[in-house]
Design a protein around this motif. Structure first.
Motif, mmCIF file in Angstrom:
data_model
loop_
_atom_site.group_PDB
_atom_site.id
_atom_site.type_symbol
_atom_site.label_atom_id
_atom_site.label_comp_id
_atom_site.label_asym_id
_atom_site.label_seq_id
_atom_site.Cartn_x
_atom_site.Cartn_y
_atom_site.Cartn_z
ATOM 1 N N UNK A 17 67.500 44.142 10.691
ATOM 2 C CA UNK A 17 66.598 43.026 10.402
ATOM 3 C C UNK A 17 66.038 43.131 8.984
ATOM 4 N N UNK A 18 65.781 44.344 8.525
ATOM 5 C CA UNK A 18 65.306 44.527 7.151
ATOM 6 C C UNK A 18 66.355 44.049 6.153
ATOM 7 N N UNK A 19 67.624 44.294 6.468
ATOM 8 C CA UNK A 19 68.707 43.827 5.602
ATOM 9 C C UNK A 19 68.753 42.301 5.571
ATOM 10 N N UNK A 20 68.524 41.687 6.732
ATOM 11 C CA UNK A 20 68.596 40.231 6.827
ATOM 12 C C UNK A 20 67.380 39.548 6.205
ATOM 13 N N UNK A 21 66.322 40.304 5.953
ATOM 14 C CA UNK A 21 65.101 39.715 5.399
ATOM 15 C C UNK A 21 65.327 39.092 4.028
ATOM 16 N N UNK A 22 66.396 39.498 3.344
ATOM 17 C CA UNK A 22 66.651 38.971 1.999
ATOM 18 C C UNK A 22 67.558 37.737 2.024
ATOM 19 N N UNK A 23 67.946 37.267 3.214
ATOM 20 C CA UNK A 23 68.804 36.083 3.279
ATOM 21 C C UNK A 23 68.118 34.896 2.624
ATOM 22 N N UNK A 39 73.958 33.219 25.894
ATOM 23 C CA UNK A 39 73.307 32.232 25.037
ATOM 24 C C UNK A 39 71.798 32.335 25.184
ATOM 25 N N UNK A 40 71.095 32.301 24.052
ATOM 26 C CA UNK A 40 69.629 32.286 24.066
ATOM 27 C C UNK A 40 69.163 31.106 23.216
ATOM 28 N N UNK A 41 68.085 30.441 23.640
ATOM 29 C CA UNK A 41 67.602 29.286 22.871
ATOM 30 C C UNK A 41 66.966 29.694 21.552
ATOM 31 N N UNK A 42 67.179 28.883 20.534
ATOM 32 C CA UNK A 42 66.470 29.011 19.262
ATOM 33 C C UNK A 42 65.276 28.070 19.357
ATOM 34 N N UNK A 43 64.061 28.631 19.373
ATOM 35 C CA UNK A 43 62.881 27.841 19.700
ATOM 36 C C UNK A 43 61.943 27.686 18.512
ATOM 37 N N UNK A 44 61.390 26.486 18.421
ATOM 38 C CA UNK A 44 60.371 26.183 17.427
ATOM 39 C C UNK A 44 59.253 25.418 18.117
ATOM 40 N N UNK A 45 58.024 25.887 17.912
ATOM 41 C CA UNK A 45 56.857 25.237 18.502
ATOM 42 C C UNK A 45 57.008 25.086 20.005
ATOM 43 N N UNK A 46 57.562 26.117 20.643
ATOM 44 C CA UNK A 46 57.647 26.112 22.092
ATOM 45 C C UNK A 46 58.834 25.382 22.675
ATOM 46 N N UNK A 47 59.667 24.783 21.843
ATOM 47 C CA UNK A 47 60.812 24.052 22.367
ATOM 48 C C UNK A 47 62.072 24.377 21.595
ATOM 49 N N UNK A 68 67.589 35.184 17.494
ATOM 50 C CA UNK A 68 67.310 33.748 17.620
ATOM 51 C C UNK A 68 66.002 33.388 16.926
ATOM 52 N N UNK A 69 65.009 34.273 17.032
ATOM 53 C CA UNK A 69 63.725 34.039 16.361
ATOM 54 C C UNK A 69 63.893 34.083 14.845
ATOM 55 N N UNK A 70 64.741 34.995 14.365
ATOM 56 C CA UNK A 70 65.008 35.063 12.931
ATOM 57 C C UNK A 70 65.740 33.801 12.469
ATOM 58 N N UNK A 71 66.672 33.326 13.276
ATOM 59 C CA UNK A 71 67.369 32.084 12.942
ATOM 60 C C UNK A 71 66.379 30.932 12.840
ATOM 61 N N UNK A 72 65.425 30.868 13.771
ATOM 62 C CA UNK A 72 64.417 29.807 13.737
ATOM 63 C C UNK A 72 63.608 29.871 12.448
#
Length: 237
Positions: free
Chosen positions: A12-18, A118-126, A153-157
């Motif tokens: 995740x630290x590596x992905x922080x620079x995306x 599969x896991x949902x990518x969620x924003x503002x609860x949805x 998924x949270x990082x993608x959001x």
């Protein structure tokens, strides 16, 4: 399969620079590839909702995964559809033994895959989309793997939010704007129901979802009716 927390943190630290603000497509593909590597799966992809709430292929770690994602898009079937609708992780443990998933099992096995998560990518609860993982061997997805997928998924959001705020251009950015618009309409409809019926956020969404299920229509059709001033029928007791 155990997930090493230290390896997850380093990843995740590596992905922080995306840099999603300047190259969203590359950032999302790097995220999918990183999830594939750390979770030791054979493919990872991302789907986003369209204006009707149907999932559309957005990015993938490889061609096999893209073919499966496109198959899900065309058939409207698979764990991603259920994860998006139910706001919860959904697993296919062995495509050759789970006919309940429909014809998508044929697409999965045709690409030499057997299992999917599969896991949902969620924003503002949805949800606005899903993160999808695939394994070439049958797999009994454990809680550590599910939790790690939810972290990705949270990082993608977060990356998608950054891209939207920066008004990024391109195919994936266009899909993102549509997904956000879909989510916004649902939030507005929920708000109207909360005022009309004196219910909370969760109950309002369940009212919308129940109305869609009972009438066998897409959720967005019910949302549009509510936004147009139509009252939902009271649920039977």
């Amino acid at each position: 399969m155990p997930i090493d927390p230290a390896a997850l943190a380093r990843n995740l630290n590596t992905l922080a620079v995306l840099d999603a603000e300047h190259n969203l497509a590359r950032a999302m593909q790097q995220l999918a590839s990183a999830a594939k590597a750390l979770l030791r799966v054979d493919g990872a992809g991302l789907m986003l909702a369209d204006e009707r709430g149907d999932l559309r292929w957005a990015t993938a770690s490889d061609q096999q995964t893209q073919t499966i994602e496109e198959g899900k898009e065309g058939l409207g079937q698979g764990p991603c559809v259920n994860a998006f609708a139910e706001h919860a992780p959904m697993a296919m443990r062995d495509a050759t033994k789970e006919p309940q998933w429909g014809k998508i099992t044929e697409v999965v096995t045709s690409q030499d895959m057997r299992a999917g998560l599969s896991v949902p990518i969620q924003l503002e609860g949805g949800p606005i989309g899903t993160l999808d993982l695939y394994s070439a061997a049958p797999r009994d997805w454990d809680q550590a793997e599910v939790s790690a997928a939810q972290v990705y998924a949270a990082l993608a959001a977060m990356l998608l939010c950054q891209a939207a705020a920066a008004q990024v251009k391109g195919r994936l950015a266009d899909q993102l704007q549509v997904a956000f618009a879909h989510r916004t309409r649902i939030e507005r409809a929920k708000g109207m129901l909360m005022v009309q019926e004196g219910i909370d956020d969760a109950a309002a969404f369940e009212r919308l979802r129940s109305a869609a299920r009972s009438s066998q229509r897409p959720l967005i059709d019910v949302v549009n009716e509510v936004l147009g001033g139509q009252r939902l029928a009271r649920p039977r007791r």
